[in-house]
Design a protein around this motif. Structure first.
Motif, PDB file in Angstrom:
ATOM      1  N   PRO A 181      51.201  -1.757  33.672  1.00 37.57           N
ATOM      2  CA  PRO A 181      50.393  -2.979  33.612  1.00 37.57           C
ATOM      3  C   PRO A 181      50.605  -3.816  34.868  1.00 37.57           C
ATOM      4  O   PRO A 181      51.747  -4.110  35.240  1.00 37.57           O
ATOM      5  CB  PRO A 181      50.932  -3.689  32.362  1.00 37.57           C
ATOM      6  N   VAL A 182      49.516  -4.168  35.516  1.00 34.09           N
ATOM      7  CA  VAL A 182      49.563  -4.931  36.769  1.00 34.09           C
ATOM      8  C   VAL A 182      48.895  -6.279  36.549  1.00 34.09           C
ATOM      9  O   VAL A 182      47.722  -6.349  36.163  1.00 34.09           O
ATOM     10  CB  VAL A 182      48.851  -4.163  37.902  1.00 34.09           C
TER      11      VAL A 182
ATOM     12  N   VAL B  79      51.992  -3.767  43.831  1.00 33.37           N
ATOM     13  CA  VAL B  79      53.357  -3.607  44.329  1.00 33.37           C
ATOM     14  C   VAL B  79      54.301  -4.565  43.612  1.00 33.37           C
ATOM     15  O   VAL B  79      55.432  -4.197  43.248  1.00 33.37           O
ATOM     16  CB  VAL B  79      53.400  -3.817  45.855  1.00 33.37           C
ATOM     17  N   ALA B  80      53.866  -5.807  43.374  1.00 34.47           N
ATOM     18  CA  ALA B  80      54.727  -6.776  42.696  1.00 34.47           C
ATOM     19  C   ALA B  80      55.037  -6.333  41.263  1.00 34.47           C
ATOM     20  O   ALA B  80      56.195  -6.365  40.821  1.00 34.47           O
ATOM     21  CB  ALA B  80      54.061  -8.150  42.701  1.00 34.47           C
ATOM     22  N   SER B  81      54.007  -5.916  40.522  1.00 32.00           N
ATOM     23  CA  SER B  81      54.233  -5.487  39.145  1.00 32.00           C
ATOM     24  C   SER B  81      55.054  -4.200  39.085  1.00 32.00           C
ATOM     25  O   SER B  81      55.898  -4.024  38.203  1.00 32.00           O
ATOM     26  CB  SER B  81      52.888  -5.285  38.429  1.00 32.00           C
ATOM     27  N   LEU B  82      54.804  -3.296  40.029  1.00 31.41           N
ATOM     28  CA  LEU B  82      55.603  -2.073  40.090  1.00 31.41           C
ATOM     29  C   LEU B  82      57.062  -2.412  40.400  1.00 31.41           C
ATOM     30  O   LEU B  82      57.986  -1.823  39.821  1.00 31.41           O
ATOM     31  CB  LEU B  82      55.044  -1.138  41.160  1.00 31.41           C
TER      32      LEU B  82
ATOM     33  N   VAL C 129      61.000 -13.564  39.949  1.00 33.15           N
ATOM     34  CA  VAL C 129      60.749 -13.782  41.376  1.00 33.15           C
ATOM     35  C   VAL C 129      59.612 -12.890  41.846  1.00 33.15           C
ATOM     36  O   VAL C 129      58.795 -13.272  42.688  1.00 33.15           O
ATOM     37  CB  VAL C 129      62.022 -13.495  42.194  1.00 33.15           C
ATOM     38  N   LEU C 130      59.527 -11.679  41.283  1.00 35.38           N
ATOM     39  CA  LEU C 130      58.485 -10.735  41.670  1.00 35.38           C
ATOM     40  C   LEU C 130      57.151 -11.091  41.041  1.00 35.38           C
ATOM     41  O   LEU C 130      56.134 -11.186  41.720  1.00 35.38           O
ATOM     42  CB  LEU C 130      58.898  -9.323  41.256  1.00 35.38           C
TER      43      LEU C 130
ATOM     44  N   VAL D  26      46.969   3.003  35.773  1.00 31.38           N
ATOM     45  CA  VAL D  26      47.202   1.617  36.187  1.00 31.38           C
ATOM     46  C   VAL D  26      46.202   0.728  35.458  1.00 31.38           C
ATOM     47  O   VAL D  26      44.993   0.956  35.546  1.00 31.38           O
ATOM     48  CB  VAL D  26      47.040   1.449  37.716  1.00 31.38           C
ATOM     49  N   LEU D  27      46.707  -0.252  34.727  1.00 27.20           N
ATOM     50  CA  LEU D  27      45.842  -1.212  34.049  1.00 27.20           C
ATOM     51  C   LEU D  27      45.920  -2.541  34.791  1.00 27.20           C
ATOM     52  O   LEU D  27      46.995  -3.144  34.890  1.00 27.20           O
ATOM     53  CB  LEU D  27      46.271  -1.420  32.586  1.00 27.20           C
TER      54      LEU D  27
END
Length: 407
Positions: free
Chosen positions: A90-91, A118-121, A174-175, A235-236
């Motif tokens: 989930p992104v 990238v942040a969610s990953l 933070v991400l 990827v959602l």
């Protein structure tokens, strides 16, 4: 009703009132789900089929204050709760400022998707760094370059926060703020594994140049990595909070085109799917735009969020349970003998059936109680509820056209 963010002075009155009743204030402090870091503790379970997390495009509709962000967090948590089979990544996708909704080029939207992914990953890998074990050296370097290029915080800063942070949730925040990963880190070995990855990412160069072709190539390789050796099913893109800016009413056409632009970018990518959480008053222009383009992004399902009286009462009572340390389930211990019906029932019955309206009236009723009795004690009375409702109605009449009012 829509509501402004509460002021610090007003919050102090609310906190004093809740504390005087022996309740922890936090479950009642936040009107916006995006601000409530403890929401998972009193999250209402939504009546939705597991198919909402299938690999298909869906839009969830609700009015301002109708629970869109809470539902997005609920679905995000449920992605990570899937056991026994690969689950989607989930992104969380949201504009950071109103100007982000003005689509100048495909490259701008492409970079937004890259940054969000990238942040969610990164948040997910923090909790499950063992996924990194199957990457080749070249793949690790590529992912390190993505961290260097598309995270808002540099890997060096993240590494320092990882060392200093007192909790996993604090670091992950933070991400991606309020990114819920429904797993627990098993031991310190996982932390060291993620720290080692950040150390390597810190020495990687940025991805250059940032042309549309380069961005598209990076996104393609990143998706292949996510759905390949990182072992996610798909990827959602959970698109949310596009209507929380002041002046949103004047930006409906921009939001519609922005969402359509994202749809155009993911349409040729079979492993990426859209889950959008949108304000109900955007439904007509969005559906009209999508239907006017024969090759536009197909939407498999539309879901409208409906809040029943029972479900809203449950929402308040869940917060009472958490605020009281599971000692209480209702406000009955705090109301006077003139209450024939429970206070939760009266709160829900006096405002539109939207979570934020009910919480707003709850907050103001608790404030009026404190302002009436101060530290002298006493029950919550009907007069507190009535005065709270008059205060909110006066605010609404005064400010309903103000650009400062938010969803």
């Amino acid at each position: 009703m829509v509501e402004r963010q509460t002021t610090k002075s007003t919050d102090r009155v609310l906190e004093a009132s809740l504390t005087s009743l022996g309740l922890a204030p936090e479950p009642f402090l936040h009107l916006q789900a995006l601000q409530d870091r403890r929401l998972r503790e009193y999250m209402v379970v939504f009546d939705l089929s597991w198919t909402v997390l299938d690999d298909q495009n869906s839009i969830f509709w609700a009015p301002p204050g109708g629970g869109k962000s809470a539902l997005r967090m609920y679905l995000m948590q449920n992605c990570w709760a899937m056991l026994g089979s690969p689950h989607p990544l989930p992104v969380y996708v949201t504009p950071q400022r109103p100007s982000d909704l003005v689509v100048d080029s495909e490259a701008v939207l492409m970079e937004l998707l890259l940054r969000s992914t990238v942040a969610s990953l990164g948040a997910g890998l923090f909790y499950q760094p063992s996924r990194l074990c199957d990457l080749s050296d070249r793949q690790r370097r590529f992912l390190g370059r993505c961290f260097r290029s598309y995270l808002a915080a540099a890997p060096e800063y993240l590494l320092q926060r990882l060392r200093d942070s007192g909790s996993a949730a604090e670091f992950a925040d933070v991400l991606v703020p309020n990114y819920w990963v429904h797993v627990s880190m098993s031991d310190s070995t996982h932390t060291r594994m993620f720290a080692a990855f950040l150390e390597n990412a810190a020495i990687e160069a940025s991805c250059q140049p940032r042309t549309l072709e380069t961005l598209e190539s990076v996104l393609e390789e990143l998706i292949d990595l996510i759905c390949g050796p990182l072992q996610f099913r798909s990827v959602l893109l959970l698109v949310d909070a596009v209507d929380t800016f002041s002046g949103f009413a004047a930006m409906r056409s921009e939001v519609t085109r922005w969402l359509y632009g994202i749809g155009e970018l993911i349409r040729p990518r079979p492993q990426v799917w859209l889950k959008a959480f949108m304000a109900s008053d955007l439904r007509y222009p969005i559906e009209r735009l999508l239907s006017s383009r024969p090759d536009g992004l197909p939407i498999a399902d539309h879901y409208t969020l409906h809040w029943t009286q029972e479900r809203l009462i449950e929402m308040v009572q869940l917060r009472i349970r958490v605020a009281s340390g599971n000692r209480l389930a209702t406000f009955d211990a705090f109301t006077g003998p003139d209450f024939v019906e429970g206070l939760e029932t009266l709160l829900v019955g006096r405002v539109p059936r939207r979570p934020r309206d009910v919480l707003r009236l709850t907050q103001q009723t608790l404030r009026e109680h404190w302002l009436r009795v101060g530290g002298t004690g006493g029950h919550i009375e009907h007069a507190d509820l009535d005065k709270a409702l008059r205060t909110i109605e006066l605010e609404f009449r005064t400010n309903q056209s103000s650009q400062l009012w938010l969803d």
